[in-house]
Design a protein around this motif. Sequence first.
Motif: not given
Length: 269
Positions: A135-154
Motif C-alpha cells: 500500500a505504501k508503494l501504491l500510494l507513494a506514487d500518487l501526486p502530492e495533493p492526492e497523497r495528502r487527501a488520501v492520508a487525511d481521510k484514513l
Amino acid sequence: MSQTVDRALSILPLLAEGPADLGRVADRLGVHKSTALRLLRTLHEHGLVYRQSDQRYRLGARLFALAQEAVENLDIREIAHPHLVRLNEQCGHTVHLAVHEEGEVLYIDKVESRYPVRMYSRIGKPVAITVAAVAKLLLADLPEPERRAVADKLDYPMYTSRSTPNAPAFLRELEKVREQGWATDLGGHEESINCVAAPISGTDGRVVAAMSVSAPNVVVTADELLTLLPLVRRTADAISGEYSGKTPTPTVTPASTPTPRPMPTKDNG
C-alpha cells in the motif's frame, strides 16, 4: 519481405520524434525517395502514419488507438504470476501482488510459503492500508495533493506499537518510500510478521501494482528478510519490463535461504 517490414517499422520511431518530410525519411532509411514513399503510403493506408498539408508525415491516430487498446487488455496478474511463482521457489516465502482500486489496496494474487506456515491473507481482500508495504508503494506514487487527501481521510488503527499513528507520519513514510523505491512493513500490522515490497511500473513509469515477500520472524528475522530486497526488486523490474513490452530482467537465485523454524501465524504484506 523481412527487409521491407524492417524498413517500414523503422519509420515509426523516426516520426515519434516529430513530423518528417519524404527526404528525411529516405535519408534515415538509406533508401531512394521512391522506396520511402511506397513504405509511407502503405503505413498511411493502415492509419499508422498521416500526411499533413505541408507534405510532412506524422504518426497516425490508428497507432495510438492500437496502443491504448493493447494497454487496456494487459492483465498484470497474468503477466506477473510466473515471476511470483519463480520468486517463491527461490526464497520459499509468501509472495503477494496488489493493486490500488477505488480507494482500497487489494491483493490480486498470492503464492503460499513452502514452509509449514499458512498466511491468512486472501486474494481480493483489502490490505491494512496504513501499514502494508504494498500500500505504501501504491500510494507513494500518487501526486502530492492526492497523497495528502488520501492520508487525511484514513483512520490509523494501532495494530502494534510500530503501526503508523497519524496522517503526518504516514505522509513522511510515503515520501521516504517514494525516494528509495521500495517499502517495508516490519511488524506494523502484526508484531510477528515482516514484509518487503517493490513497485511494478507501466510504460509511463507510473506504479501499476506492487509485489511483496512476507514471512514470520520465527522463520526469518527482519534483517534476513531484507537481504532478499535485491531479488524482490529484480523480480518487480522483470514484471515491469514484460508489462511495458521491454525485455524482462532475469531474476537471480539467492545464495541461501535461512532454515525455517515453523510456527502457525498470519501476515499482511
